[in-house]
Design an enzyme around this catalytic site. Structure first.
Site, short mmCIF file in Angstrom:
data_model
loop_
_atom_site.label_atom_id
_atom_site.label_comp_id
_atom_site.label_asym_id
_atom_site.label_seq_id
_atom_site.Cartn_x
_atom_site.Cartn_y
_atom_site.Cartn_z
N SER A 92 0.89 -1.12 -0.07
CA SER A 92 -0.12 -0.08 0.07
C SER A 92 0.90 1.19 0.13
O SER A 92 2.02 1.24 0.04
CB SER A 92 -0.98 0.13 1.19
OG SER A 92 -0.24 0.33 2.51
N ASP A 149 12.02 5.58 -7.35
CA ASP A 149 12.43 7.00 -7.78
C ASP A 149 11.34 7.21 -8.88
O ASP A 149 11.05 8.52 -8.81
CB ASP A 149 13.60 6.39 -8.67
CG ASP A 149 14.71 5.96 -7.83
OD1 ASP A 149 14.69 6.19 -6.58
OD2 ASP A 149 15.69 5.34 -8.56
P1 ADP Z 1 11.54 1.59 -3.19
O1 ADP Z 1 11.79 1.21 -4.55
O2 ADP Z 1 11.83 3.02 -2.69
O3 ADP Z 1 11.95 0.41 -2.17
P2 ADP Z 1 8.85 0.39 -3.08
O4 ADP Z 1 9.66 -0.95 -3.07
O5 ADP Z 1 7.82 0.60 -1.89
O6 ADP Z 1 9.89 1.60 -3.11
O7 ADP Z 1 8.21 0.68 -4.41
C1 ADP Z 1 7.97 1.91 -4.75
C2 ADP Z 1 6.47 2.07 -5.37
O8 ADP Z 1 6.15 1.24 -6.44
C3 ADP Z 1 5.31 1.45 -4.51
O9 ADP Z 1 4.72 2.52 -3.60
C4 ADP Z 1 4.31 1.00 -5.47
O10 ADP Z 1 3.47 1.90 -5.84
C5 ADP Z 1 5.12 0.30 -6.82
N1 ADP Z 1 5.39 -0.95 -6.43
C6 ADP Z 1 6.34 -1.62 -5.94
N2 ADP Z 1 6.24 -3.05 -6.14
C7 ADP Z 1 5.11 -3.29 -6.56
C8 ADP Z 1 4.38 -4.21 -6.93
N3 ADP Z 1 4.59 -5.80 -6.70
N4 ADP Z 1 2.97 -4.20 -7.65
C9 ADP Z 1 2.59 -3.11 -7.90
N5 ADP Z 1 3.06 -1.92 -7.38
C10 ADP Z 1 4.32 -1.85 -7.00
#
Ligand code: ADP
Length: 307
Positions: free
Chosen positions: A230, A258
Site C-alpha cells: 500500500s 524513484d
Molecule cells: P523503493 O523502490 O523505494 O524500495 P517500493 O518498493 O515501496 O519503493 O516501491 C515503490 C512503489 O512502486 C510502491 O509505492 C508501489 O507504488 C510500486 N510497487 C512496488 N512493487 C510493486 C508491485 N509488486 N506491484 C505494484 N506496484 C508496486
C-alpha cells in the site's frame, strides 16, 4: 512557472551482456526521478543539480539529460574528477550483484559549486528534491555549508522534498545516517520514505509506525511507500491508506521508488490532489517494474501510462 530541482548523483552504469560485452547507460536515484517526472509532465521545468567531470563520458551524461529534456544549467564541471561508476552482473541463477566505484566522484563535491549565484536562481514555490543518497555522498566536511544552503532556500519559500533512501554502505555507520536523515526531516515539507529504509535503520516494520516516527518532525506531507502492499499518506493530521494494484509480472524493481517520487511530485506541482498524485505515481512505478533497468524506454513508459 514553478521549477523543480533534483540534487544528487548520476552514475555511469555498466551491465554485462556476455563474457566480452557490456551495455552502458546512466542511472542514479534523483536522476531517475527527474527523468520520469519530465516524461509525465513535459510542461514542468525540471533541473538536475550535480557535478560531473570535464571528460567525454560526463559530456555524454549531459547530452542524455538534454535528450530527456532536463535543464542542465546546474550541472557543474569539476576540473579533475569524473562520474561514479557501477557494474551489474547476473549469475547463472539470475541473481544480480552490484559493484561500485563512486567514492571519489565529482558529484561528491557538489556543495563547492552551490554559490550565491546558484541560490539566486531559486524562487518561492520552487521545489528541491534531495534523497538520503544525495546526503550520503556529500563530503562530511561540506555538510555544515550544505545545511546552511538548505536553510536559505527554505527561507526563500522553496519546498524541500526528502526521500531517506538509506544505503548502509554509503555511510560511516547507522548513527551518522540517522543524524543526517533526521536533520532533513526537520527541514523538509514533503517526505517520501519507504518502509524498508526505516526497517533497516530504526527497526520499524509498517507504514503507520513510520508515520508515527516522522510526525514529531512536523512534516506537512508524508507519503510512505511499502512495495505492493500500500501507500499511506499523512497530511493535515489525517492518515489515509491508498490501495495499490499489484503487478504480477515483476521483472526488475530497480527505481520503482524513484519513478513514484518523480511522478508524484510532478502531479503535485500540477495541482493534483494527494490521492490522485499517488494513483498516478503508483501506476508509473507499476510500469517501471515490468521493464529491466532503472530507466524504462520512453515509448514503452508513455504507452503503458496512456493505456
Ligand atoms: P523503493 O523502490 O523505494 O524500495 P517500493 O518498493 O515501496 O519503493 O516501491 C515503490 C512503489 O512502486 C510502491 O509505492 C508501489 O507504488 C510500486 N510497487 C512496488 N512493487 C510493486 C508491485 N509488486 N506491484 C505494484 N506496484 C508496486
Amino acid at each position: 512557472m514553478k521549477n523543480i530541482y533534483f540534487l544528487g548523483e548520476c552514475m555511469m552504469e555498466l551491465k554485462s551482456t556476455d563474457e566480452s560485452t557490456m551495455n552502458q547507460s546512466f542511472a542514479g536515484d534523483v536522476y531517475n526521478s527527474a527523468v520520469y517526472l519530465k516524461r509525465c509532465f513535459p510542461e514542468t521545468a525540471v533541473s538536475f543539480v550535480t557535478a560531473v567531470g570535464g571528460d567525454q563520458i560526463s559530456q555524454r551524461l549531459i547530452n542524455r539529460c538534454e535528450g530527456e529534456n532536463l535543464s542542465t544549467d546546474a550541472i557543474f564541471r569539476h576540473p579533475n574528477k569524473t562520474l561514479g561508476l557501477y557494474l551489474i552482473e547476473t549469475d547463472e541463477t539470475g541473481e544480480r550483484s552490484f559493484t561500485y566505484w563512486r567514492s571519489d566522484s565529482a558529484a561528491r563535491e557538489i556543495v563547492d559549486f552551490l554559490d550565491d549565484s546558484v541560490i539566486a536562481r531559486f524562487s518561492a514555490n520552487d521545489m528541491l528534491f534531495i534523497s538520503g543518497i544525495s546526503l550520503a555522498v556529500i563530503q562530511p566536511s561540506h555538510r555544515d555549508k550544505f545545511w546552511q544552503i538548505m536553510e536559505k532556500l527554505k527561507a526563500l519559500g522553496v519546498t524541500l522534498v526528502f526521500d531517506p533512501n538509506y544505503r548502509a554502505r554509503l555511510w560511516q555507520g547507522a548513527d551518522e545516517a540517522k543524524e543526517q536523515i533526521e536533520k532533513a526531516l526537520t527541514l523538509c515539507d514533503i517526505a517520501l520514505p519507504g518502509v524498508e529504509d526505516f526497517t533497516e535503520l530504526y527497526n520499524l516494520h509498517n507504514a503507520e509506525d513510520v508515520i508515527a516516527f516522522c510526525a514529531p518532525f512536523n512534516v506537512p506531507e508524508i507519503i510512505v511507500k511499502n512495495g505492493a502492499a500500500s501507500v499511506v499518506s499523512h497530511c493535515d493530521n489525517e492518515t489515509v491508506d491508498h490501495t495499490i494494484i499489484p503487478v504480477t509480472h515483476v521483472v526488475d524493481t530497480t527505481s520503482a521508488g524513484d519513478a513514484f517520487n518523480g511522478v508524484y511530485l510532478g502531479a503535485r506541482l500540477n495541482q493534483q490532489s494527494v490521492a490522485d498524485a499517488i494513483g498516478l505515481a503508483a501506476q508509473a512505478a507499476g510500469v517501471v517494474i515490468q521493464q529491466p533497468g532503472a530507466i524504462a524506454p520512453a515509448d514503452v513508459f508513455q504507452q503503458a501510462l496512456s493505456d
